[in-house]
Design a protein around this motif. Structure first.
Motif, PDB file in Angstrom:
ATOM      1  N   LEU A 240       0.829  -1.208   0.000  1.00 57.25           N
ATOM      2  CA  LEU A 240       0.000   0.000   0.000  1.00 57.25           C
ATOM      3  C   LEU A 240       0.863   1.257   0.000  1.00 57.25           C
ATOM      4  O   LEU A 240       0.537   2.245  -0.663  1.00 57.25           O
ATOM      5  CB  LEU A 240      -0.922  -0.007   1.217  1.00 57.25           C
ATOM      6  CG  LEU A 240      -2.038  -1.048   1.201  1.00 57.25           C
ATOM      7  CD1 LEU A 240      -2.810  -1.007   2.518  1.00 57.25           C
ATOM      8  CD2 LEU A 240      -2.984  -0.831   0.037  1.00 57.25           C
ATOM      9  N   ASP A 241       1.961   1.211   0.737  1.00 56.97           N
ATOM     10  CA  ASP A 241       2.846   2.375   0.783  1.00 56.97           C
ATOM     11  C   ASP A 241       3.494   2.631  -0.575  1.00 56.97           C
ATOM     12  O   ASP A 241       3.792   3.776  -0.927  1.00 56.97           O
ATOM     13  CB  ASP A 241       3.936   2.166   1.843  1.00 56.97           C
ATOM     14  CG  ASP A 241       3.377   2.164   3.260  1.00 56.97           C
ATOM     15  OD1 ASP A 241       2.247   2.664   3.455  1.00 56.97           O
ATOM     16  OD2 ASP A 241       4.063   1.663   4.163  1.00 56.97           O
ATOM     17  N   ALA A 242       3.733   1.541  -1.327  1.00 56.69           N
ATOM     18  CA  ALA A 242       4.407   1.671  -2.622  1.00 56.69           C
ATOM     19  C   ALA A 242       3.458   2.018  -3.758  1.00 56.69           C
ATOM     20  O   ALA A 242       3.885   2.545  -4.785  1.00 56.69           O
ATOM     21  CB  ALA A 242       5.135   0.371  -2.955  1.00 56.69           C
ATOM     22  N   ALA A 243       2.177   1.720  -3.604  1.00 51.92           N
ATOM     23  CA  ALA A 243       1.207   1.924  -4.680  1.00 51.92           C
ATOM     24  C   ALA A 243       1.170   3.395  -5.107  1.00 51.92           C
ATOM     25  O   ALA A 243       1.326   4.297  -4.291  1.00 51.92           O
ATOM     26  CB  ALA A 243      -0.181   1.474  -4.226  1.00 51.92           C
ATOM     27  N   VAL A 244       0.962   3.609  -6.406  1.00 49.90           N
ATOM     28  CA  VAL A 244       1.004   4.968  -6.948  1.00 49.90           C
ATOM     29  C   VAL A 244      -0.372   5.398  -7.441  1.00 49.90           C
ATOM     30  O   VAL A 244      -1.176   4.585  -7.892  1.00 49.90           O
ATOM     31  CB  VAL A 244       2.023   5.066  -8.106  1.00 49.90           C
ATOM     32  CG1 VAL A 244       3.420   4.759  -7.617  1.00 49.90           C
ATOM     33  CG2 VAL A 244       1.646   4.128  -9.244  1.00 49.90           C
ATOM     34  N   SER A 245      -0.613   6.678  -7.354  1.00 46.11           N
ATOM     35  CA  SER A 245      -1.872   7.255  -7.819  1.00 46.11           C
ATOM     36  C   SER A 245      -1.698   7.789  -9.235  1.00 46.11           C
ATOM     37  O   SER A 245      -0.584   7.851  -9.768  1.00 46.11           O
ATOM     38  CB  SER A 245      -2.291   8.395  -6.888  1.00 46.11           C
ATOM     39  OG  SER A 245      -1.351   9.463  -6.979  1.00 46.11           O
ATOM     40  N   ALA A 246      -2.805   8.200  -9.830  1.00 53.46           N
ATOM     41  CA  ALA A 246      -2.739   8.797 -11.164  1.00 53.46           C
ATOM     42  C   ALA A 246      -1.889  10.066 -11.132  1.00 53.46           C
ATOM     43  O   ALA A 246      -1.133  10.354 -12.069  1.00 53.46           O
ATOM     44  CB  ALA A 246      -4.147   9.105 -11.663  1.00 53.46           C
ATOM     45  N   GLU A 247      -1.995  10.820 -10.040  1.00 53.19           N
ATOM     46  CA  GLU A 247      -1.192  12.033  -9.903  1.00 53.19           C
ATOM     47  C   GLU A 247       0.292  11.710  -9.818  1.00 53.19           C
ATOM     48  O   GLU A 247       1.138  12.416 -10.387  1.00 53.19           O
ATOM     49  CB  GLU A 247      -1.636  12.814  -8.663  1.00 53.19           C
ATOM     50  CG  GLU A 247      -3.011  13.434  -8.760  1.00 53.19           C
ATOM     51  CD  GLU A 247      -4.141  12.425  -8.570  1.00 53.19           C
ATOM     52  OE1 GLU A 247      -3.852  11.262  -8.160  1.00 53.19           O
ATOM     53  OE2 GLU A 247      -5.299  12.772  -8.825  1.00 53.19           O
ATOM     54  N   ASP A 248       0.617  10.609  -9.084  1.00 54.97           N
ATOM     55  CA  ASP A 248       2.019  10.196  -9.003  1.00 54.97           C
ATOM     56  C   ASP A 248       2.564   9.863 -10.394  1.00 54.97           C
ATOM     57  O   ASP A 248       3.693  10.238 -10.732  1.00 54.97           O
ATOM     58  CB  ASP A 248       2.144   8.941  -8.109  1.00 54.97           C
ATOM     59  CG  ASP A 248       1.827   9.231  -6.659  1.00 54.97           C
ATOM     60  OD1 ASP A 248       2.048  10.360  -6.215  1.00 54.97           O
ATOM     61  OD2 ASP A 248       1.357   8.298  -5.960  1.00 54.97           O
ATOM     62  N   CYS A 249       1.764   9.144 -11.174  1.00 54.49           N
ATOM     63  CA  CYS A 249       2.194   8.768 -12.528  1.00 54.49           C
ATOM     64  C   CYS A 249       2.428  10.019 -13.383  1.00 54.49           C
ATOM     65  O   CYS A 249       3.399  10.094 -14.149  1.00 54.49           O
ATOM     66  CB  CYS A 249       1.163   7.873 -13.186  1.00 54.49           C
ATOM     67  SG  CYS A 249       1.073   6.216 -12.460  1.00 54.49           S
ATOM     68  N   ALA A 250       1.540  10.981 -13.270  1.00 56.68           N
ATOM     69  CA  ALA A 250       1.691  12.212 -14.039  1.00 56.68           C
ATOM     70  C   ALA A 250       2.968  12.952 -13.636  1.00 56.68           C
ATOM     71  O   ALA A 250       3.710  13.466 -14.496  1.00 56.68           O
ATOM     72  CB  ALA A 250       0.478  13.119 -13.830  1.00 56.68           C
ATOM     73  N   ASP A 251       3.270  12.951 -12.325  1.00 63.08           N
ATOM     74  CA  ASP A 251       4.487  13.604 -11.850  1.00 63.08           C
ATOM     75  C   ASP A 251       5.725  12.888 -12.370  1.00 63.08           C
ATOM     76  O   ASP A 251       6.688  13.540 -12.783  1.00 63.08           O
ATOM     77  CB  ASP A 251       4.517  13.615 -10.312  1.00 63.08           C
ATOM     78  CG  ASP A 251       3.467  14.563  -9.721  1.00 63.08           C
ATOM     79  OD1 ASP A 251       3.008  15.455 -10.456  1.00 63.08           O
ATOM     80  OD2 ASP A 251       3.149  14.396  -8.539  1.00 63.08           O
ATOM     81  N   MET A 252       5.687  11.544 -12.365  1.00 60.17           N
ATOM     82  CA  MET A 252       6.835  10.776 -12.841  1.00 60.17           C
ATOM     83  C   MET A 252       7.074  11.014 -14.331  1.00 60.17           C
ATOM     84  O   MET A 252       8.208  11.195 -14.771  1.00 60.17           O
ATOM     85  CB  MET A 252       6.618   9.283 -12.567  1.00 60.17           C
ATOM     86  CG  MET A 252       6.782   8.913 -11.103  1.00 60.17           C
ATOM     87  SD  MET A 252       6.706   7.106 -10.843  1.00 60.17           S
ATOM     88  CE  MET A 252       4.951   6.817 -11.015  1.00 60.17           C
ATOM     89  N   ALA A 253       5.999  11.030 -15.097  1.00 62.16           N
ATOM     90  CA  ALA A 253       6.125  11.253 -16.543  1.00 62.16           C
ATOM     91  C   ALA A 253       6.692  12.650 -16.826  1.00 62.16           C
ATOM     92  O   ALA A 253       7.522  12.821 -17.716  1.00 62.16           O
ATOM     93  CB  ALA A 253       4.774  11.079 -17.211  1.00 62.16           C
ATOM     94  N   ARG A 254       6.211  13.631 -16.063  1.00 62.46           N
ATOM     95  CA  ARG A 254       6.674  15.004 -16.256  1.00 62.46           C
ATOM     96  C   ARG A 254       8.137  15.139 -15.868  1.00 62.46           C
ATOM     97  O   ARG A 254       8.929  15.799 -16.555  1.00 62.46           O
ATOM     98  CB  ARG A 254       5.814  15.962 -15.441  1.00 62.46           C
ATOM     99  CG  ARG A 254       6.157  17.433 -15.625  1.00 62.46           C
ATOM    100  CD  ARG A 254       5.139  18.348 -14.983  1.00 62.46           C
ATOM    101  NE  ARG A 254       4.980  18.038 -13.556  1.00 62.46           N
ATOM    102  CZ  ARG A 254       3.919  17.448 -13.035  1.00 62.46           C
ATOM    103  NH1 ARG A 254       2.916  17.075 -13.830  1.00 62.46           N
ATOM    104  NH2 ARG A 254       3.836  17.211 -11.736  1.00 62.46           N
ATOM    105  N   ASP A 255       8.535  14.513 -14.750  1.00 61.36           N
ATOM    106  CA  ASP A 255       9.906  14.602 -14.289  1.00 61.36           C
ATOM    107  C   ASP A 255      10.865  13.912 -15.259  1.00 61.36           C
ATOM    108  O   ASP A 255      11.989  14.333 -15.434  1.00 61.36           O
ATOM    109  CB  ASP A 255      10.065  13.984 -12.886  1.00 61.36           C
ATOM    110  CG  ASP A 255       9.305  14.795 -11.843  1.00 61.36           C
ATOM    111  OD1 ASP A 255       9.012  15.976 -12.106  1.00 61.36           O
ATOM    112  OD2 ASP A 255       9.062  14.235 -10.748  1.00 61.36           O
TER     113      ASP A 255
END
Length: 255
Positions: A240-255
């Motif tokens: 659960l701590d490692a699971a990512v949200s849609a916002e996390d994915c967007a941040d990773m793609a942008r970074d």
């Protein structure tokens, strides 16, 4: 993998038993292409030695244990593709992504399959954690078993029957039986019924065979069950701590 050219170098982060690296190898073989596949993991992995199926294909993959995803021992622009399946999210996210980008060649691809914070796996993990909490904190099954083992042993091993000890033994046995009953009642709605059944089965077996083993062995068994439940809960919490949200994915793609 279908888009990778013949001779492509592929890096599988947090490869575990090499499942994703094996898919890469099989994809290449279908079209008579050759990939240079490397799988790294922080654990001391050796899939070719422990995974019986596809042994030959696994031997052709360069598996490296003891390698952290956030500190890759490869030069810049070393791979055409960097991938991971349910692994990279457990590593430090920022550092891991930076390393993946560093070792990627221009025009390459990074593809990460991760646990979704709002997905079914995470939902099941939360439900299974509730089952673990029920066993440990609500029904208190391991604790009730331990108290029963001790009280019954003291009553049964005494040279003469002491009324106070007999009462304590009966009370502890009743509490253990109550915990078992509550555990059984939860099975129909439990997310992880096997955990409940296995825990109860081990403790019942220990109590039934109590006269064949010293009290210390029974105490160890109760503690073993408690630790296994707690460890399972810890693994679920880590997911659960490692699971990512849609916002996390967007941040990773942008970074």
């Amino acid at each position: 993998f279908a888009e990778c050219q013949d001779g492509a170098a592929i890096l599988d982060l947090c490869t575990g038993n090499g499942a994703l690296a094996l898919i890469a190898a099989e994809t290449a073989a279908e079209d008579r292409r050759r990939f240079a596949i490397t799988g790294i993991d922080k654990a001391a992995i050796d899939p070719a030695a422990y995974v019986s199926r596809h042994a030959d294909a696994l031997k052709a993959i360069d598996f490296r244990g003891g390698v952290a995803a956030e500190s890759l021992p490869f030069g810049d622009e070393s791979f055409d593709a960097v991938v991971s399946q349910y692994g990279a999210e457990y590593a430090p996210r920022g550092e891991t992504l930076a390393e993946a980008v560093r070792v990627l060649r221009p025009g390459g691809c990074i593809a990460l399959v991760m646990h979704a914070a709002d997905g079914t796996v995470a939902a099941r993990a939360k439900a299974a954690m509730e089952d673990a909490d029920f066993l440990l904190d609500d029904a208190r099954l391991p604790a009730a078993a331990l108290a029963c083992f001790r009280a019954v042993a003291k009553a049964e091993q005494g040279e003469s029957l002491v009324e106070a000890e007999e009462r304590r033994a009966r009370s502890a046995l009743t509490a253990f039986e109550t915990a078992l009953k509550r555990t059984g009642e939860r099975l129909e709605t439990a997310s992880d019924p096997e955990m409940l059944k296995n825990s109860a089965r081990v403790l019942i077996d220990a109590h039934t065979k109590r006269q064949l083993a010293p009290l210390s062995a029974l105490e160890e068994k109760a503690e073993e069950v408690r630790l296994e439940i707690a460890a399972h809960r810890g693994r679920l919490q880590a997911l659960l701590d490692a699971a990512v949200s849609a916002e996390d994915c967007a941040d990773m793609a942008r970074d």
